[in-house]
Design a protein around this motif. Structure first.
Motif, PDB file in Angstrom:
ATOM      1  N   GLY A 280      12.483  -2.804  -4.408  1.00 52.46           N
ATOM      2  CA  GLY A 280      12.381  -2.698  -2.956  1.00 52.46           C
ATOM      3  C   GLY A 280      12.390  -4.054  -2.283  1.00 52.46           C
ATOM      4  N   LEU A 281      11.668  -5.020  -2.856  1.00 53.19           N
ATOM      5  CA  LEU A 281      11.650  -6.374  -2.299  1.00 53.19           C
ATOM      6  C   LEU A 281      13.012  -7.043  -2.457  1.00 53.19           C
ATOM      7  N   ALA A 282      13.668  -6.831  -3.612  1.00 55.71           N
ATOM      8  CA  ALA A 282      14.962  -7.457  -3.866  1.00 55.71           C
ATOM      9  C   ALA A 282      16.065  -6.898  -2.975  1.00 55.71           C
ATOM     10  N   THR A 283      16.001  -5.601  -2.691  1.00 50.68           N
ATOM     11  CA  THR A 283      17.043  -4.968  -1.860  1.00 50.68           C
ATOM     12  C   THR A 283      16.652  -4.949  -0.381  1.00 50.68           C
ATOM     13  N   HIS A 284      15.499  -5.532  -0.062  1.00 50.27           N
ATOM     14  CA  HIS A 284      15.012  -5.640   1.319  1.00 50.27           C
ATOM     15  C   HIS A 284      14.700  -4.290   1.963  1.00 50.27           C
ATOM     16  N   SER A 285      14.510  -3.266   1.136  1.00 48.40           N
ATOM     17  CA  SER A 285      14.039  -1.990   1.680  1.00 48.40           C
ATOM     18  C   SER A 285      12.530  -2.017   1.843  1.00 48.40           C
ATOM     19  N   LEU A 286      11.895  -3.005   1.215  1.00 49.50           N
ATOM     20  CA  LEU A 286      10.458  -3.211   1.341  1.00 49.50           C
ATOM     21  C   LEU A 286      10.164  -4.668   1.632  1.00 49.50           C
ATOM     22  N   ASN A 287       9.080  -4.905   2.345  1.00 49.75           N
ATOM     23  CA  ASN A 287       8.499  -6.237   2.432  1.00 49.75           C
ATOM     24  C   ASN A 287       7.047  -6.120   1.985  1.00 49.75           C
ATOM     25  N   ALA A 288       6.334  -7.211   2.003  1.00 46.65           N
ATOM     26  CA  ALA A 288       4.965  -7.189   1.480  1.00 46.65           C
ATOM     27  C   ALA A 288       4.092  -6.172   2.213  1.00 46.65           C
ATOM     28  N   ILE A 289       4.247  -6.107   3.533  1.00 48.75           N
ATOM     29  CA  ILE A 289       3.404  -5.202   4.315  1.00 48.75           C
ATOM     30  C   ILE A 289       3.771  -3.743   4.060  1.00 48.75           C
ATOM     31  N   SER A 290       5.076  -3.420   4.104  1.00 51.83           N
ATOM     32  CA  SER A 290       5.494  -2.026   3.896  1.00 51.83           C
ATOM     33  C   SER A 290       5.201  -1.565   2.475  1.00 51.83           C
ATOM     34  N   MET A 291       5.268  -2.490   1.499  1.00 48.16           N
ATOM     35  CA  MET A 291       4.962  -2.125   0.116  1.00 48.16           C
ATOM     36  C   MET A 291       3.483  -1.736  -0.018  1.00 48.16           C
ATOM     37  N   LEU A 292       2.593  -2.563   0.547  1.00 48.03           N
ATOM     38  CA  LEU A 292       1.161  -2.257   0.480  1.00 48.03           C
ATOM     39  C   LEU A 292       0.839  -0.988   1.263  1.00 48.03           C
ATOM     40  N   SER A 293       1.516  -0.786   2.385  1.00 49.08           N
ATOM     41  CA  SER A 293       1.307   0.436   3.171  1.00 49.08           C
ATOM     42  C   SER A 293       1.756   1.666   2.392  1.00 49.08           C
ATOM     43  N   ALA A 294       2.874   1.534   1.656  1.00 46.03           N
ATOM     44  CA  ALA A 294       3.374   2.651   0.853  1.00 46.03           C
ATOM     45  C   ALA A 294       2.390   3.016  -0.254  1.00 46.03           C
ATOM     46  N   LEU A 295       1.810   1.999  -0.888  1.00 49.70           N
ATOM     47  CA  LEU A 295       0.812   2.253  -1.920  1.00 49.70           C
ATOM     48  C   LEU A 295      -0.408   2.948  -1.328  1.00 49.70           C
ATOM     49  N   LYS A 296      -0.821   2.495  -0.146  1.00 42.25           N
ATOM     50  CA  LYS A 296      -1.974   3.110   0.529  1.00 42.25           C
ATOM     51  C   LYS A 296      -1.675   4.558   0.889  1.00 42.25           C
ATOM     52  N   ASP A 297      -0.495   4.806   1.467  1.00 36.27           N
ATOM     53  CA  ASP A 297      -0.145   6.173   1.866  1.00 36.27           C
ATOM     54  C   ASP A 297      -0.002   7.086   0.657  1.00 36.27           C
ATOM     55  N   GLY A 298       0.554   6.544  -0.430  1.00 30.87           N
ATOM     56  CA  GLY A 298       0.725   7.358  -1.634  1.00 30.87           C
ATOM     57  C   GLY A 298      -0.596   7.796  -2.230  1.00 30.87           C
ATOM     58  N   THR A 299      -1.543   6.879  -2.332  1.00 36.88           N
ATOM     59  CA  THR A 299      -2.849   7.248  -2.882  1.00 36.88           C
ATOM     60  C   THR A 299      -3.610   8.152  -1.914  1.00 36.88           C
ATOM     61  N   ALA A 300      -3.428   7.920  -0.603  1.00 33.19           N
ATOM     62  CA  ALA A 300      -4.093   8.780   0.391  1.00 33.19           C
ATOM     63  C   ALA A 300      -3.609  10.220   0.264  1.00 33.19           C
ATOM     64  N   GLY A 301      -2.333  10.384  -0.102  1.00 34.95           N
ATOM     65  CA  GLY A 301      -1.788  11.727  -0.272  1.00 34.95           C
ATOM     66  C   GLY A 301      -2.408  12.479  -1.436  1.00 34.95           C
ATOM     67  N   MET A 302      -3.044  11.753  -2.342  1.00 33.14           N
ATOM     68  CA  MET A 302      -3.691  12.371  -3.496  1.00 33.14           C
ATOM     69  C   MET A 302      -5.184  12.616  -3.272  1.00 33.14           C
ATOM     70  N   ASN A 303      -5.708  12.139  -2.164  1.00 28.30           N
ATOM     71  CA  ASN A 303      -7.154  12.243  -1.940  1.00 28.30           C
ATOM     72  C   ASN A 303      -7.650  13.681  -2.009  1.00 28.30           C
ATOM     73  N   GLU A 304      -6.970  14.579  -1.310  1.00 29.94           N
ATOM     74  CA  GLU A 304      -7.410  15.977  -1.286  1.00 29.94           C
ATOM     75  C   GLU A 304      -7.354  16.596  -2.672  1.00 29.94           C
ATOM     76  N   THR A 305      -6.277  16.289  -3.412  1.00 35.63           N
ATOM     77  CA  THR A 305      -6.143  16.829  -4.764  1.00 35.63           C
ATOM     78  C   THR A 305      -7.270  16.345  -5.664  1.00 35.63           C
ATOM     79  N   ILE A 306      -7.629  15.075  -5.551  1.00 34.38           N
ATOM     80  CA  ILE A 306      -8.701  14.509  -6.372  1.00 34.38           C
ATOM     81  C   ILE A 306     -10.049  15.143  -6.021  1.00 34.38           C
ATOM     82  N   ILE A 307     -10.323  15.267  -4.716  1.00 36.66           N
ATOM     83  CA  ILE A 307     -11.591  15.868  -4.285  1.00 36.66           C
ATOM     84  C   ILE A 307     -11.686  17.319  -4.747  1.00 36.66           C
ATOM     85  N   VAL A 308     -10.573  18.045  -4.634  1.00 37.58           N
ATOM     86  CA  VAL A 308     -10.556  19.430  -5.086  1.00 37.58           C
ATOM     87  C   VAL A 308     -10.820  19.511  -6.587  1.00 37.58           C
ATOM     88  N   ALA A 309     -10.223  18.605  -7.355  1.00 35.77           N
ATOM     89  CA  ALA A 309     -10.440  18.600  -8.805  1.00 35.77           C
ATOM     90  C   ALA A 309     -11.912  18.394  -9.126  1.00 35.77           C
TER      91      ALA A 309
END
Length: 453
Positions: A280-309
């Motif tokens: 993503g960084l090499a192809t410029h589809s990501l920068n440092a901020i969008s990469m960290l935001s993507a990681l945050k959003d991805g883990t946030a999407g699992m929050n409900e599943t984890i709590i339910v488990a």
């Protein structure tokens, strides 16, 4: 005898009590009742009725009921019973993998991997085979992403475009995407359903994959054949050309190959996160901020599943202590005979849980401890149990019109979810194939295999 010793003894040989299942009934009444009310009785435009009531809140209420129902113990002792279930090794591993899968899914989506993979495959498809090709693409992308909802979100707009250009039925095209998405989600090594099914039964993902594949492949081939016939009945062919970046596809390929080579799934997911971040960084589809935001959003999407488990593990421990699981096993023994009957009982239990919760991961987590007890009673191999859990939950989730998959697909295509159901060939064929596999089920390999598991 100490409290812990007494608790352990009761957990090993609990007396069967059907009333111990009241917490599950409370959950179903609250969650399913609210869904039916807000979806069909008092619907609100733009609001998905089955997502008004939080599944986490519903399970929390059920947990309170289970705590109140566990009499003869202090509150601290009840918490220890809950902790015994939450502290299970498989639950811990499952949660860690959920977090890694969330990171992977988030950064892969943000880096453009899913879109590039879909566009590349669509571009190389022969025009006449666009419809069956769309099914294969949905299968591959869902296996790579590990999420049917993400796959549908990416491909449903393309399916609508294809239907309009090739003069095909829009519900048919959208159903083709949903079918392929459920195939991949059912088999993917990084799908939350696969993680839940394998970790709750203590089996290797590759063993569950091979068992599952024997059932899913005939259904997929049958679906492909039907789509080929329907494609040739269309009067027009369509040439599809989309922009893609091959480097954004490479991490998906690497993850699939590594998974099939039996590398540790946690390591594979972490490696996939690193690869997609670099690409993503090499192809410029990501920068440092969008990469960290993507990681945050991805883990946030699992929050409900984890709590339910966590909540389900706690509730399950209390229900098992109170004899609820033993009661279910007794009833299945009464109405079903042998390994085939036990397998069918596990499948129907999982299907019912999915219809009730509209969430295949939740259905698996709820049914898993009961299925494990049934498998011991009827001598069913854990890999077969994991396959049954994942397959039946896939069938239910891929058909119910109030599940996330059909609701999102219908919303994107601007059609009703019910109109998609008649064209869900894969799900219906999968039901036939899994029942056939139960009928011809072979004997377990050896008792030693089960003891090892």
């Amino acid at each position: 005898m100490t409290l812990q010793e007494g608790t352990q003894e009761n957990q090993e040989k609990p007396q069967a009590h059907g009333l111990a299942l009241i917490p599950i009934i409370v959950f179903l009444v609250i969650y399913l009742g609210a869904g039916i009310y807000f979806e069909f009785i008092n619907p609100t435009k733009g609001q998905k009725g089955f997502y008004v009531m939080s599944v986490v809140v519903s399970f929390f209420i059920a947990l309170i009921v289970a705590l109140l129902q566990t009499r003869g113990h202090s509150f601290d002792e009840k918490i220890r019973l809950c902790a015994r279930g939450i502290g299970d090794e498989n639950i811990a591993v499952m949660i860690f993998i959920f977090i890694a899968a969330g990171c992977f899914s988030g950064v892969a989506q943000a880096a453009g991997g899913a879109e590039s993979t879909a566009n590349m495959l669509l571009t190389i498809l022969p025009g006449r085979f666009a419809l069956p090709g769309l099914f294969l693409i949905a299968c591959l992308i869902s296996m790579a992403m590990g999420t049917s909802v993400g796959t549908i979100t990416v491909l449903a707009p393309i399916a609508v475009n294809l239907a309009q250009h090739a003069q095909l039925s829009i519900p048919l095209s959208v159903a083709t995407v949903v079918s392929g998405a459920m195939f991949g989600d059912n088999l993917s090594f990084i799908s939350d359903t696969t993680i839940a099914a394998t970790k709750t039964q203590g089996v290797a993902m590759i063993d569950k994959f091979m068992t599952n594949f024997k059932v899913a492949l005939p259904a997929a081939l049958g679906t492909f054949a039907i789509l080929v016939v329907l494609s040739f009945q269309s009067s027009q062919s369509v040439d599809l050309h989309y922009d893609f970046n091959f480097w954004q596809v490479v991490p998906y390929i690497a993850v699939l190959v590594a998974s099939l080579c039996r590398f540790n799934v946690f390591g594979v997911l972490c490696g996939g996160v690193v690869l997609f971040s670099l690409v993503g960084l090499a192809t410029h589809s990501l920068n440092a901020i969008s990469m960290l935001s993507a990681l945050k959003d991805g883990t946030a999407g699992m929050n409900e599943t984890i709590i339910v488990a966590i909540l389900v593990a706690a509730i399950g421990s209390l229900i098992k202590h109170n004899g609820g699981f033993a009661w279910i096993v007794e009833k299945i023994k009464t109405h079903f005979n042998g390994r085939r009957g036990g397998s069918l009982g596990i499948g129907l239990l999982t299907l019912f849980m999915d219809i009730a919760t509209a969430n295949n991961t939740v259905a698996i987590v709820m049914a898993a401890p009961i299925a494990r007890d049934i498998s011991k009673e009827f001598n069913i191999e854990p890999r077969q149990v994991a396959s049954l859990l994942d397959t039946f939950s896939c069938i239910g989730q891929g058909i119910i019109p109030y599940g996330a998959q059909l609701l999102i697909a219908a919303s994107i295509a601007n059609i009703s979810a019910v109109s998609i159901i008649p064209f869900l060939f894969y799900q219906f064929l999968l039901l036939v194939c899994v029942i056939a596999s139960i009928v011809v089920m072979s004997k377990p390999r050896t008792q030693a295999v089960r003891n090892k598991q």
